[in-house]
Design a protein around this motif. Structure first.
Motif, mmCIF file in Angstrom:
data_model
loop_
_atom_site.group_PDB
_atom_site.id
_atom_site.type_symbol
_atom_site.label_atom_id
_atom_site.label_comp_id
_atom_site.label_asym_id
_atom_site.label_seq_id
_atom_site.Cartn_x
_atom_site.Cartn_y
_atom_site.Cartn_z
ATOM 1 N N SER A 191 72.293 18.092 66.860
ATOM 2 C CA SER A 191 71.110 17.220 66.833
ATOM 3 C C SER A 191 71.051 16.500 65.488
ATOM 4 N N PRO A 192 70.157 15.540 65.331
ATOM 5 C CA PRO A 192 70.072 14.819 64.049
ATOM 6 C C PRO A 192 69.697 15.719 62.883
ATOM 7 N N THR A 193 69.159 16.910 63.171
ATOM 8 C CA THR A 193 68.809 17.803 62.060
ATOM 9 C C THR A 193 69.760 18.998 61.965
ATOM 10 N N SER A 194 70.807 19.004 62.785
ATOM 11 C CA SER A 194 71.806 20.079 62.661
ATOM 12 C C SER A 194 72.477 19.979 61.297
ATOM 13 N N GLU A 195 72.766 21.134 60.729
ATOM 14 C CA GLU A 195 73.360 21.116 59.386
ATOM 15 C C GLU A 195 74.830 20.699 59.415
ATOM 16 N N PHE A 196 75.274 20.152 58.296
ATOM 17 C CA PHE A 196 76.684 19.768 58.158
ATOM 18 C C PHE A 196 77.555 21.000 58.411
ATOM 19 N N GLY A 197 78.557 20.846 59.250
ATOM 20 C CA GLY A 197 79.459 21.958 59.519
ATOM 21 C C GLY A 197 79.034 22.843 60.682
ATOM 22 N N MET A 198 77.848 22.583 61.230
ATOM 23 C CA MET A 198 77.344 23.458 62.300
ATOM 24 C C MET A 198 78.216 23.334 63.548
ATOM 25 N N LYS A 199 78.573 24.497 64.094
ATOM 26 C CA LYS A 199 79.387 24.499 65.309
ATOM 27 C C LYS A 199 78.474 24.535 66.534
ATOM 28 N N PHE A 244 84.279 22.256 66.174
ATOM 29 C CA PHE A 244 84.954 22.486 64.896
ATOM 30 C C PHE A 244 84.019 22.231 63.712
ATOM 31 N N GLY A 245 82.750 22.080 64.023
ATOM 32 C CA GLY A 245 81.778 21.878 62.956
ATOM 33 C C GLY A 245 81.347 20.421 62.865
ATOM 34 N N SER A 246 80.047 20.205 62.666
ATOM 35 C CA SER A 246 79.521 18.842 62.583
ATOM 36 C C SER A 246 79.991 18.158 61.307
ATOM 37 N N GLY A 279 45.062 8.524 60.700
ATOM 38 C CA GLY A 279 46.338 7.840 60.514
ATOM 39 C C GLY A 279 47.458 8.635 61.162
ATOM 40 N N PHE A 280 48.683 8.182 60.935
ATOM 41 C CA PHE A 280 49.833 8.853 61.552
ATOM 42 C C PHE A 280 50.140 10.130 60.794
ATOM 43 N N SER A 281 50.092 11.253 61.487
ATOM 44 C CA SER A 281 50.421 12.518 60.830
ATOM 45 C C SER A 281 51.626 13.151 61.505
ATOM 46 N N LEU A 282 52.575 13.574 60.687
ATOM 47 C CA LEU A 282 53.758 14.263 61.195
ATOM 48 C C LEU A 282 53.698 15.726 60.767
ATOM 49 N N VAL A 283 53.837 16.616 61.742
ATOM 50 C CA VAL A 283 54.029 18.021 61.409
ATOM 51 C C VAL A 283 55.369 18.437 62.022
ATOM 52 N N ASP A 284 56.366 18.514 61.160
ATOM 53 C CA ASP A 284 57.687 18.954 61.593
ATOM 54 C C ASP A 284 57.693 20.486 61.493
ATOM 55 N N VAL A 285 57.960 21.134 62.607
ATOM 56 C CA VAL A 285 57.833 22.600 62.621
ATOM 57 C C VAL A 285 59.196 23.256 62.823
ATOM 58 N N PHE A 286 59.553 24.152 61.921
ATOM 59 C CA PHE A 286 60.745 24.966 62.181
ATOM 60 C C PHE A 286 60.423 25.847 63.376
ATOM 61 N N SER A 287 61.112 25.621 64.459
ATOM 62 C CA SER A 287 60.799 26.309 65.707
ATOM 63 C C SER A 287 62.113 26.800 66.303
ATOM 64 N N PRO A 288 62.598 27.956 65.820
ATOM 65 C CA PRO A 288 63.966 28.358 66.126
ATOM 66 C C PRO A 288 64.287 28.459 67.616
ATOM 67 N N ASP A 291 72.688 29.761 63.972
ATOM 68 C CA ASP A 291 72.706 29.612 62.512
ATOM 69 C C ASP A 291 71.297 29.711 61.920
ATOM 70 N N ASN A 292 70.401 28.878 62.432
ATOM 71 C CA ASN A 292 69.067 28.784 61.830
ATOM 72 C C ASN A 292 68.101 29.672 62.622
ATOM 73 N N THR A 293 68.293 30.952 62.495
ATOM 74 C CA THR A 293 67.500 31.940 63.239
ATOM 75 C C THR A 293 66.290 32.356 62.427
ATOM 76 N N TYR A 294 65.426 33.178 63.031
ATOM 77 C CA TYR A 294 64.285 33.724 62.276
ATOM 78 C C TYR A 294 64.798 34.485 61.055
#
Lengths: 304, 594
Positions: free
Chosen positions: A146-154, A160-162, A204-213, A220-223
């Motif tokens: 995804s656009p927020t997947s980390e570099f190298g994520m399989k 072979f990794g992003s 106004g426009f409010s963004l709440v980006d939530v880490f939601s594993p 990789d990005n687990t609890y």
């Protein structure tokens, strides 16, 4: 006008709603342990705290696991097209600005396919709240980058990794002109409820980006990965009026990752405030249709 | 000039940036205020400075249906215009040009070359636009118009720039007019006066105004030729008329924003051209699935892809028919001219509100950017407004509300967000009557079938609300010309031209594409001696659609796909060649290089 403020206010004081009053017609079909459960319960609590009623709220989503949200939440809802929740929601909010409009979706939906709208919604400052359940993976399509997947994520699409650098939603939103930018963590429902209350109350426009594993596809990005890293920004004496400091803190990524309210501009007029058509007469959706005689006369004069 | 009615065509040619629009507007105002009928077509290119613009005005004492076959009076603002068009000028015509800078070349006998020494007449004024004003002065003499009329209009036009500018322009115009009186022969028939002043508009303005009259309160767009005129009108009048107008980041955002607004019960509209419509396509289906009424306009231009942005074509029919995946009801309509476009908008809104589905208007560059006069009494600013089964008041009982209730008509009463007692979710996923998805966890073939059929039968009574096509002209004819949308005006005139050549023709113009009047069309066409399909595309898109719906085979066609609209004589010639057995598919050669 359909809204009867005096009656509503009276009712509000006698019927204090409970979180379960915001349960949708069906139970969530998310995987057990999915971070989205925490977001759902936090939003329900926030709506109780803000004394909102289901008919006053419109939740709008795109497509993806988290975009199934409106079906699990008791309010008016629009479960729209992949990536298009924001423009659908903008149209609805501008046409009926008395609605509390909450947009829910995922990182692929909002920052990938819907990235163009995300940019423009931020600068447009329409009065709505955007909750992104960011799990850094495509879940409903069974696990691609995804656009927020980390570099190298399989992932299944990057075995072979992003090779791509992830987008930072917080800095992106700030640079694009969003007036309320926060990061939540679904395993801290109390903190998230507080952020959502502030975001909904923000004009106004409010963004709440939530880490939601994503417990199924993102190994990789687990609890367990987040737990030792996440730190509350409010403990750092952060000045949320300082956009440079906000961006700096948002870019901290490694042993420490901050969450909380990064940035807010309280007094910037919203698009709803600036739009002269909304100055008086209530929501445009309930206004009289057709032209007045004088209006028609003027149009004809201009043509002759 | 036609002998029995006043019918005069003026063309102005030059490069973009030479100020063609201003003298064009001056002439148009003169004509319509005089009560004359007018039709203008502007051939132009996708360029801000340079290129070749060719603006044609056809003026008559009777309704004008198209820009005609030839030019009676040509105004050349540059050498290029002279080089391109002089050879087409016929005896009895005039060519006005600045003799300081333009050399006329060889003209046919009987063409009056009206060179004006602009420098001398304007006291060496170095403003390049001065030749335009001079040309207008000469026009006054040739058309037999009182100079005072021009003086009034120039005063109004330039007064904002100060009295000096007014005097300068009037001075040049008068000098040029006097020069013309001394040197050029005027038209034998002075321009007449009509019954009453006419209004004038472009098709895009008519579409926008039709929306305003229909109660459109939300308009979204992304600029795209030739649909941008709708946006400009809406933006100009938004505040006076209480219309929310938004320019959005792309056409995906445009369509979805309009549908989002429409979901609240607002009448919402958007317009674009084929390329923009391609981006809107997925949204069309979302309106179909969520059952949200919305009106989308496609102003066709020559495609595919970027194509020829400033040229016309009827090439997007199948795109409209197939816009969006899946199988759902939609309404598609192709108005025949500006007034019809104006009336179609409220008519279509009533239909989409009744049937809770997307509606598409197919226009094209010819209708939308063409400007024509209209009888002010023919403009109904207060059309009937019918919102269908729309709920806008709180529920007073505790009954369960089913947004997608499986009713006999297939139409489910639609409550809008914000009301008590009607809370529901609209989804682009398949859903049950109560809005709960049956796409994911609870897939259910029985319910899926029920919902498809519910939507499918919504339009079962639509034929009661849309007019069937009818034959225009004599009932019995040697040949029947079938067209759709913007070819109406040109076929109308071709039928008259054929009559003078001893060929009896009639015309079947078809406006409603979906629903399609299969029964009526089959009845009409199966009784015709000879049918010729006329359309502005290469592959006969409408013909193929008609065949798929009716099974009727037609083997003779007149088609055009060079970017320019048909001229009446081109259709007439096509009919003659086809009747003579020379060809089955006639494609006219467009001789005017524009």
């Amino acid at each position: 006008m359909v809204t009867d403020t005096a009656v509503q206010e009276a009712e509000r004081t006698v019927t204090k709603l409970k979180a379960k009053d915001f349960n949708g017609k069906v139970d969530p079909d998310w995987c057990p342990g999915c971070g989205d459960f925490g977001v759902l319960s936090s939003l329900q609590k926030a709506c109780v705290d803000l004394e909102l009623h289901p008919h006053e709220i419109l939740t709008v989503s795109g497509i993806g696991c988290s975009s199934n949200f409106p079906g699990f939440f008791n309010s008016y809802g629009m479960h729209t097209l992949h990536g298009r929740a924001l423009p659908f929601a903008t149209g609805a909010k501008l046409a009926n600005h008395e609605l509390t409009v909450i947009v829910t979706g995922g990182d692929g939906d909002g920052y990938g396919i819907g990235g163009n709208h995300f940019t423009h919604l931020a600068r447009r400052n329409v009065d709505l709240t955007y909750i992104v359940m960011n799990n850094q993976i495509y879940g409903l399509t069974v696990g691609q980058t995804s656009p927020t997947s980390e570099f190298g994520m399989k992932t299944k699409s990057t075995p072979f990794g992003s090779l791509e650098t992830p987008l930072n939603p917080i800095t992106a939103a700030i640079m694009n002109g969003a007036t309320f930018v926060a990061r939540g963590y679904s395993a801290d429902p109390k903190g998230l409820t507080d952020l959502l209350c502030q975001a909904i109350q923000h004009k106004g426009f409010s963004l709440v980006d939530v880490f939601s594993p994503c417990v199924t596809f993102n190994k990789d990005n687990t609890y367990d990965w987040f737990k030792p890293r996440v730190k509350k920004l409010e403990d750092e004496e952060h000045d949320f009026h300082d956009w440079k400091a906000a961006c700096e803190q948002a870019l901290v990524w490694g042993e420490k990752i901050y969450y909380g309210k990064f940035f807010q501009v309280e007094k910037k007029p919203t698009l709803n405030d600036l739009e002269p058509v909304l100055n008086e007469g209530g929501p445009i959706c309930f206004r009289e249709l057709g032209l007045a005689k004088e209006q028609a006369k003027k149009l004809l004069e201009d043509m002759m | 000039m036609n002998s029995d009615k006043y019918d005069f065509v003026i063309s102005i040619g030059g490069a973009a940036g030479q100020g063609i629009a201003a003298p064009g507007d001056v002439l148009a105002w003169i004509f319509v205020r005089r009560g004359l009928h007018l039709y203008t077509y502007n051939a132009y290119q996708s360029i801000i400075r340079g290129g070749h613009i060719f603006l044609t005005f056809r003026v008559s004492t009777e309704k004008v249906y198209n820009h005609g076959d030839k030019t009676d009076l040509l105004i050349c603002l540059n050498q290029d215009t002279m080089d391109r068009h002089l050879k087409h000028m016929e005896p009895g015509s005039w060519v006005i040009y600045n003799s300081d800078t333009i050399k006329p070349g060889e003209a046919q006998d009987g063409v009056e070359l009206c060179g004006i020494p602009v420098k001398e007449l304007s006291d060496n004024n170095r403003n390049k636009l001065v030749q335009n004003t001079g040309a207008l002065g000469v026009c006054m003499h040739i058309l037999g118009l009182d100079f005072g009329i021009l003086e009034d209009i120039l005063t109004k036009q330039f007064i904002r720039k100060g009295q000096t500018v007014v005097d300068e322009n009037i001075g040049v115009a008068r000098a040029a007019c006097d020069y013309a009186v001394a040197n050029f022969t005027p038209c034998s028939e002075a321009i007449p006066e009509g019954e009453k002043p006419q209004a004038w508009w472009s098709g895009n303005e008519a579409l926008a105004m039709g929306g305003a009259c229909a109660g459109v309160k939300f308009y979204a767009a992304y600029p795209m030729s030739p649909a941008t005129g709708v946006l400009h009108w809406m933006a100009k009048y938004a505040r006076d008329l209480g219309i929310m107008v938004r320019q959005v980041e792309d056409e995906i955002g445009v369509a979805t924003m309009a549908i989002g607004a429409a979901a609240t019960g607002t009448r919402a509209m958007c317009a674009t051209s084929g390329g923009g419509f391609a981006l809107m396509t997925e949204a069309v289906g979302s309106a179909g699935m969520m059952e949200i009424p919305v009106v989308m306009i496609n102003v066709q231009r020559a495609g595919p892809s970027t194509g020829v942005p400033t040229k016309t074509e009827q090439g997007d029919l199948w795109q409209m028919l197939g816009a969006s995946q899946g199988d759902f009801p939609r309404i598609i309509v192709a108005p025949k001219d500006a007034l019809d476009a104006f009336n179609t908008v409220p008519e279509l809104f009533n239909l989409v509100d009744r049937y809770q589905c997307p509606g598409i208007i197919i226009s094209d560059l010819l209708i939308s950017e063409g400007r024509s006069s209209v009888d002010p009494d023919d403009i109904n600013f207060h059309p009937n407004i019918d919102l269908g089964e729309l709920i806008t008041k709180h529920s007073t009982n505790g009954d369960e509300y089913l947004r997608y209730k499986n009713t006999e008509s297939g139409i489910s009463p639609r409550a809008v967000p914000g009301l008590k007692g009607y809370v529901h979710v609209m989804a682009t996923d398949e859903q049950d009557e109560d809005g709960v998805l049956i796409s994911d966890e609870f897939t259910n073939p029985v319910k899926r079938r029920m919902m498809v059929e519910k939507r499918g039968r919504k339009m079962q009574d639509i034929f009661e609300h849309v007019a069937a096509p009818e034959i225009e002209g004599p009932k019995e004819a040697d040949v029947t010309l079938v067209g759709w949308g913007s070819t109406y005006g040109v076929i109308h005139e071709a039928v008259e031209q054929l009559k003078t050549e001893g060929i009896t023709a009639n015309h079947l113009p078809i406006k409603w594409i979906v629903p399609f009047h299969v029964k009526e069309i089959m009845e009409i066409l199966s009784n015709c001696k000879k049918v010729i399909m006329v359309e502005n595309n290469y592959s006969g898109q409408f013909y193929r659609y008609m065949r798929s719906e009716t099974g009727l085979n037609v083997d003779t066609h007149i088609r055009k796909y060079d970017g320019e609209p048909f001229m009446p004589h081109q259709v007439t010639n096509g009919v003659k060649e086809i009747l003579d057995g020379e060809t089955e598919v006639f494609v006219p050669e467009h001789k005017i290089m524009v």
